[in-house]
Design a protein around this motif. Structure first.
Motif, PDB file in Angstrom:
ATOM      1  N   GLY A 128       0.814  -1.209   0.000  1.00 39.24           N
ATOM      2  CA  GLY A 128       0.000   0.000   0.000  1.00 39.24           C
ATOM      3  C   GLY A 128       0.849   1.261   0.000  1.00 39.24           C
ATOM      4  N   LEU A 129       1.905   1.275   0.814  1.00 32.40           N
ATOM      5  CA  LEU A 129       2.788   2.444   0.875  1.00 32.40           C
ATOM      6  C   LEU A 129       3.501   2.691  -0.449  1.00 32.40           C
ATOM      7  N   VAL A 130       3.987   1.620  -1.065  1.00 32.49           N
ATOM      8  CA  VAL A 130       4.704   1.761  -2.334  1.00 32.49           C
ATOM      9  C   VAL A 130       3.729   2.122  -3.458  1.00 32.49           C
ATOM     10  N   GLU A 131       2.592   1.456  -3.513  1.00 33.83           N
ATOM     11  CA  GLU A 131       1.614   1.762  -4.564  1.00 33.83           C
ATOM     12  C   GLU A 131       1.088   3.185  -4.472  1.00 33.83           C
ATOM     13  N   ALA A 132       0.972   3.716  -3.246  1.00 38.24           N
ATOM     14  CA  ALA A 132       0.511   5.093  -3.047  1.00 38.24           C
ATOM     15  C   ALA A 132       1.636   6.107  -3.239  1.00 38.24           C
ATOM     16  N   ARG A 133       2.845   5.630  -3.562  1.00 34.44           N
ATOM     17  CA  ARG A 133       4.014   6.478  -3.756  1.00 34.44           C
ATOM     18  C   ARG A 133       4.387   7.254  -2.493  1.00 34.44           C
ATOM     19  N   LEU A 134       4.059   6.665  -1.348  1.00 38.17           N
ATOM     20  CA  LEU A 134       4.455   7.245  -0.066  1.00 38.17           C
ATOM     21  C   LEU A 134       5.835   6.758   0.337  1.00 38.17           C
ATOM     22  N   ALA A 135       6.259   5.638  -0.226  1.00 36.07           N
ATOM     23  CA  ALA A 135       7.567   5.061   0.041  1.00 36.07           C
ATOM     24  C   ALA A 135       8.143   4.517  -1.256  1.00 36.07           C
ATOM     25  N   ALA A 136       9.459   4.576  -1.373  1.00 34.77           N
ATOM     26  CA  ALA A 136      10.126   4.014  -2.537  1.00 34.77           C
ATOM     27  C   ALA A 136      10.328   2.515  -2.363  1.00 34.77           C
ATOM     28  N   CYS A 137      10.529   2.103  -1.119  1.00 38.18           N
ATOM     29  CA  CYS A 137      10.862   0.713  -0.827  1.00 38.18           C
ATOM     30  C   CYS A 137      10.501   0.423   0.625  1.00 38.18           C
ATOM     31  N   VAL A 138      10.031  -0.785   0.868  1.00 35.55           N
ATOM     32  CA  VAL A 138       9.770  -1.239   2.237  1.00 35.55           C
ATOM     33  C   VAL A 138      10.393  -2.619   2.392  1.00 35.55           C
ATOM     34  N   ASN A 139      11.309  -2.745   3.338  1.00 42.03           N
ATOM     35  CA  ASN A 139      11.876  -4.049   3.669  1.00 42.03           C
ATOM     36  C   ASN A 139      11.082  -4.631   4.826  1.00 42.03           C
ATOM     37  N   ILE A 140      10.824  -5.924   4.765  1.00 38.98           N
ATOM     38  CA  ILE A 140      10.141  -6.628   5.848  1.00 38.98           C
ATOM     39  C   ILE A 140      11.130  -7.628   6.419  1.00 38.98           C
ATOM     40  N   THR A 141      11.428  -7.486   7.703  1.00 37.95           N
ATOM     41  CA  THR A 141      12.430  -8.338   8.336  1.00 37.95           C
ATOM     42  C   THR A 141      11.835  -9.689   8.731  1.00 37.95           C
ATOM     43  N   GLN A 142      12.734 -10.564   9.114  1.00 42.76           N
ATOM     44  CA  GLN A 142      12.328 -11.820   9.739  1.00 42.76           C
ATOM     45  C   GLN A 142      11.608 -11.481  11.035  1.00 42.76           C
ATOM     46  N   PRO A 143      10.844 -12.402  11.572  1.00 50.99           N
ATOM     47  CA  PRO A 143      10.168 -12.089  12.839  1.00 50.99           C
ATOM     48  C   PRO A 143      11.142 -11.604  13.911  1.00 50.99           C
ATOM     49  N   ILE A 144      10.696 -10.611  14.652  1.00 48.58           N
ATOM     50  CA  ILE A 144      11.439 -10.083  15.784  1.00 48.58           C
ATOM     51  C   ILE A 144      10.598 -10.294  17.032  1.00 48.58           C
ATOM     52  N   ARG A 145      11.206 -10.195  18.160  1.00 47.03           N
ATOM     53  CA  ARG A 145      10.484 -10.334  19.426  1.00 47.03           C
ATOM     54  C   ARG A 145      10.412  -8.974  20.079  1.00 47.03           C
ATOM     55  N   SER A 146       9.204  -8.523  20.356  1.00 41.66           N
ATOM     56  CA  SER A 146       8.994  -7.213  20.970  1.00 41.66           C
ATOM     57  C   SER A 146       8.457  -7.385  22.382  1.00 41.66           C
ATOM     58  N   VAL A 147       9.121  -6.770  23.330  1.00 38.46           N
ATOM     59  CA  VAL A 147       8.665  -6.737  24.714  1.00 38.46           C
ATOM     60  C   VAL A 147       8.322  -5.279  24.991  1.00 38.46           C
ATOM     61  N   TYR A 148       7.070  -5.024  25.353  1.00 36.17           N
ATOM     62  CA  TYR A 148       6.631  -3.638  25.498  1.00 36.17           C
ATOM     63  C   TYR A 148       5.546  -3.504  26.562  1.00 36.17           C
ATOM     64  N   LEU A 149       5.384  -2.284  27.020  1.00 39.98           N
ATOM     65  CA  LEU A 149       4.367  -1.951  28.012  1.00 39.98           C
ATOM     66  C   LEU A 149       3.179  -1.334  27.289  1.00 39.98           C
ATOM     67  N   TRP A 150       1.983  -1.871  27.513  1.00 40.22           N
ATOM     68  CA  TRP A 150       0.767  -1.346  26.902  1.00 40.22           C
ATOM     69  C   TRP A 150      -0.346  -1.381  27.930  1.00 40.22           C
ATOM     70  N   LYS A 151      -0.871  -0.215  28.249  1.00 34.78           N
ATOM     71  CA  LYS A 151      -1.966  -0.075  29.210  1.00 34.78           C
ATOM     72  C   LYS A 151      -1.640  -0.753  30.538  1.00 34.78           C
ATOM     73  N   GLY A 152      -0.392  -0.537  31.003  1.00 33.78           N
ATOM     74  CA  GLY A 152       0.032  -1.026  32.300  1.00 33.78           C
ATOM     75  C   GLY A 152       0.431  -2.486  32.347  1.00 33.78           C
ATOM     76  N   GLU A 153       0.418  -3.179  31.221  1.00 30.04           N
ATOM     77  CA  GLU A 153       0.756  -4.599  31.190  1.00 30.04           C
ATOM     78  C   GLU A 153       1.949  -4.823  30.259  1.00 30.04           C
ATOM     79  N   VAL A 154       2.851  -5.734  30.642  1.00 29.52           N
ATOM     80  CA  VAL A 154       3.999  -6.065  29.805  1.00 29.52           C
ATOM     81  C   VAL A 154       3.607  -7.186  28.852  1.00 29.52           C
ATOM     82  N   PHE A 155       3.876  -6.969  27.568  1.00 27.95           N
ATOM     83  CA  PHE A 155       3.592  -7.956  26.524  1.00 27.95           C
ATOM     84  C   PHE A 155       4.894  -8.456  25.928  1.00 27.95           C
ATOM     85  N   ASP A 156       4.874  -9.674  25.435  1.00 28.80           N
ATOM     86  CA  ASP A 156       6.003 -10.317  24.770  1.00 28.80           C
ATOM     87  C   ASP A 156       5.433 -10.935  23.501  1.00 28.80           C
TER      88      ASP A 156
END
Length: 115
Positions: free
Chosen positions: A23-51
């Motif tokens: 969508g970003l490339v077709e809309a000419r908002l980006a020239a290129c988008v790389n998609i990485t291998q899965p990553i692990r995100s640990v973050y705080l959201w609404k007072g709770e830690v997610f993994d």
């Protein structure tokens, strides 16, 4: 001279990452988008830690396209608050940076014409 931006954004799964990237490339908002291998995100959201497992999108664009890109991505993304972080490109191959600019310039003139 503006050398462009790298935008970081995460997605919950591959179909979503592909939909956003295309969508970003077709809309000419980006020239290129790389998609990485899965990553692990640990973050705080609404007072709770997610993994969670996510995919990272590495989006190349220009400063002029950032506002439109942010608006589009915020609407198209399934997260309530998607990661949209802009990092300046301080140096790079002149040929590559020229290609990025040329790839999104048509979208800029289309945006101006629709106002």
């Amino acid at each position: 001279m503006d050398n462009g931006l790298v935008i970081l954004c995460t997605a919950p799964d591959e179909p979503t990452a592909l939909r956003l990237a295309r969508g970003l490339v077709e809309a000419r908002l980006a020239a290129c988008v790389n998609i990485t291998q899965p990553i692990r995100s640990v973050y705080l959201w609404k007072g709770e830690v997610f993994d969670e497992v996510e995919l990272q999108l590495v989006i190349k664009t220009t400063r002029e396209r950032f506002e439109s890109l942010e608006t589009w991505l915020s609407k198209a993304h399934p997260y309530d608050v998607p990661e949209i972080i802009a990092l300046p490109i301080t140096k790079g191959s002149a040929a590559y940076l020229s290609w990025v600019r040329q790839s999104v310039e048509e979208g800029l003139s289309s945006d101006e014409g629709s106002r």
